[in-house]
Design an enzyme around this catalytic site. Structure first.
Site, short mmCIF file in Angstrom:
data_model
loop_
_atom_site.label_atom_id
_atom_site.label_comp_id
_atom_site.label_asym_id
_atom_site.label_seq_id
_atom_site.Cartn_x
_atom_site.Cartn_y
_atom_site.Cartn_z
N ARG A 56 0.85 -1.21 0.00
CA ARG A 56 0.00 0.00 0.00
C ARG A 56 0.88 1.25 0.00
O ARG A 56 0.61 2.22 -0.69
CB ARG A 56 -0.98 0.00 1.19
CG ARG A 56 -1.73 1.33 1.29
CD ARG A 56 -2.99 1.32 2.18
NE ARG A 56 -2.95 0.39 3.28
CZ ARG A 56 -2.22 0.55 4.39
NH1 ARG A 56 -1.45 1.61 4.54
NH2 ARG A 56 -2.26 -0.36 5.34
N TYR A 108 -17.15 16.59 -14.88
CA TYR A 108 -17.49 15.17 -15.00
C TYR A 108 -18.51 14.82 -13.90
O TYR A 108 -18.35 15.25 -12.75
CB TYR A 108 -16.20 14.36 -14.82
CG TYR A 108 -16.40 12.88 -14.72
CD1 TYR A 108 -16.75 12.13 -15.84
CD2 TYR A 108 -16.25 12.22 -13.51
CE1 TYR A 108 -16.94 10.76 -15.74
CE2 TYR A 108 -16.44 10.85 -13.40
CZ TYR A 108 -16.79 10.14 -14.53
OH TYR A 108 -16.97 8.79 -14.44
N ASP A 179 -7.94 18.54 -14.34
CA ASP A 179 -8.27 17.17 -14.75
C ASP A 179 -7.98 17.10 -16.25
O ASP A 179 -8.71 17.69 -17.05
CB ASP A 179 -9.74 16.89 -14.43
CG ASP A 179 -10.18 15.49 -14.81
OD1 ASP A 179 -9.56 14.89 -15.72
OD2 ASP A 179 -11.16 15.00 -14.22
N LYS A 204 -9.10 6.04 -19.09
CA LYS A 204 -9.44 6.57 -20.40
C LYS A 204 -8.22 6.50 -21.33
O LYS A 204 -7.78 5.41 -21.62
CB LYS A 204 -10.00 7.99 -20.24
CG LYS A 204 -11.01 8.13 -19.07
CD LYS A 204 -12.31 7.40 -19.28
CE LYS A 204 -13.18 7.32 -18.04
NZ LYS A 204 -13.44 8.56 -17.35
C1 LIG Z 1 -13.84 8.99 -16.02
C2 LIG Z 1 -13.45 10.32 -15.52
C3 LIG Z 1 -13.16 10.53 -14.16
C4 LIG Z 1 -13.30 9.43 -13.12
O1 LIG Z 1 -12.38 8.42 -13.32
P1 LIG Z 1 -12.64 6.87 -12.91
O2 LIG Z 1 -11.38 6.23 -13.37
O3 LIG Z 1 -13.86 6.43 -13.65
O4 LIG Z 1 -12.83 6.86 -11.44
C5 LIG Z 1 -12.76 11.79 -13.77
N1 LIG Z 1 -12.67 12.80 -14.65
C6 LIG Z 1 -12.96 12.65 -15.97
C7 LIG Z 1 -12.85 13.81 -16.89
C8 LIG Z 1 -13.37 11.40 -16.44
O5 LIG Z 1 -13.67 11.26 -17.74
#
Ligand SMILES: *Cc1c(COP(=O)(O)O)cnc(C)c1O
Length: 389
Positions: A56, A108, A179, A204
């Protein structure tokens, strides 16, 4: 690392963090082994072997990914998490009761939901329309501890001026988090534009194959790094070694994938814009996008997401989405395969209707994550589905 930093992006994306260990006892693995051990043995009570104690707090496969993430974002430090939301939770745990966060207004959906959770702990959130950076200046208060930006946004593909907004915040000693999930580090480098923290859902584009859930943060700010590293271990939203390996593998092809995502998405945006059944197309690379100039300044290319509004509302979008053959009707984005979704009924269904409408998420809105298949196949699938409307 010093030498590696002079390499180009694509080279670093393949090598940084995975240099073969050619020292005594190393096997010279060209890719990072998957270190599954949850705990590490030591010879002396007060000397952890290679600094490793328990997975961890630190794991060699995760460390390889963390160095890779830092390198991709041009940062000193990287941290890997079990999901994008795990990374976000860890950042928010650095705040305390009474602290205030300002964000752009079309976040998001999961981030919006997480902010509501943290409101229960006395953290305050407000949001502004980011099309004019000066609105952020008005929104910053004496309690503001973080500016939180997403650019391009989901699903309207609006942009935030990362340089201008982080400068405003920095003047008041407030850090800015970006982000960078939608753009990926290939297209946009938020730290170079002035942000303090950059965050990803590596589920993603970084992973890129719709087969792993992960999150990441990069920063060159030493005190933020120490705080987040402490919280990563304290809260425990860490990725497993196998997931780290999957993201490491994904990042090696990030640049070539992004080039193809962008060229396919541009072709899709142009085709849709000229189509009689389409009311409006949202894509930062189109002349019709109100922030094309800003996109040219802060991005290298315009990304793989295209949103559009069909004439004929819900009924038209249902026929279109259910008529697609190549595009899968699914949430998520950033994988090699093309996906289509209906924000009002799927990804953004949890937002109250008034808020959806205020953001422009109508019943005719479709979001496409354009994959890297053959461009002709992508275009002809969209055309045949539109012909059913
Ligand atoms: C999918 C997404 C998240 C969240 O990520 P997870 O891996 O699904 O927890 C946060 N910000 C954006 C812009 C996203 O597309």
């Amino acid at each position: 690392m010093g030498k590696a930093k002079r390499w180009g992006f694509a080279t670093r994306a393949i090598h940084d963090g995975e240099e073969p260990n050619l020292r005594d006892g190393g096997y010279g693995d060209v890719v990072s082994p998957i270190h599954l051990a949850s705990t590490f043995a030591r010879r002396l009570v007060d000397e952890p072997t290679s600094g490793l104690e328990y997975s961890r707090s630190g794991n060699p496969t995760r460390h390889a990914l963390e160095r890779r993430i830092a390198s991709l974002e041009g940062a000193e430090h990287g941290l890997a998490f079990s999901s994008g939301l795990g990374a976000e939770t860890t950042v928010l745990l650095s705040l305390k009761q009474g602290d205030h966060v300002v964000s752009n207004d079309d976040l998001y959906g999961g981030t919006h939901r997480l902010f509501r959770v943290f409101e229960n702990f006395g953290i305050e959130f407000s949001s502004v329309d980011a099309s004019d950076p000066r609105r952020f200046e008005e929104a910053l208060t004496d309690s503001t501890r973080l500016v939180w930006l997403e650019s391009p946004t989901n699903p309207m593909l609006k942009l935030c001026d990362i340089g201008a907004i982080s400068k405003l915040a920095r003047a008041k000693e407030i850090p800015t988090l970006v982000d960078n999930t939608f753009a990926s580090p290939v297209l946009q480098q938020p730290l170079a534009l002035g942000a303090t923290l950059v965050l990803h859902s590596s589920t993603k584009y970084l992973g890129g194959h719709s087969d792993v859930i992960g999150g990441a943060i990069a920063t060159s700010d030493e005190s933020w790094y120490q705080r987040l590293k402490f919280l990563q271990n304290a809260a425990g939203a860490v990725p497993g070694p196998f997931d780290c390996f999957m993201v490491l593998r994904g990042t090696k092809t990030l640049q070539v994938r992004m080039e193809r995502h962008c060229s396919n998405a541009m072709a899709v945006a142009n085709m849709l814009e000229g189509h009689p059944k389409v009311e409006r197309v949202y894509y930062p690379g189109l002349e019709s996008h109100p922030q094309l100039e800003l996109a040219r300044q802060q991005m290298v290319d315009y990304g793989g997401l295209v949103s559009c509004e069909l004439r004929g509302g819900l009924e038209a979008s249902r026929k279109f989405l259910e008529g697609l053959k190549l595009f899968a009707l699914a949430e998520s984005l950033g994988g090699v395969e093309s996906l289509a979704e209906h924000p009002a009924l799927m990804t953004h269904a949890s937002l109250p209707q008034e808020q959806r409408e205020a953001l422009g998420i109508s019943d005719g809105l479709i979001r496409l994550s354009v994959g890297i298949e053959d461009q002709e196949d992508i275009l002809s699938d969209l055309e045949q589905a539109l012909s059913r409307v």
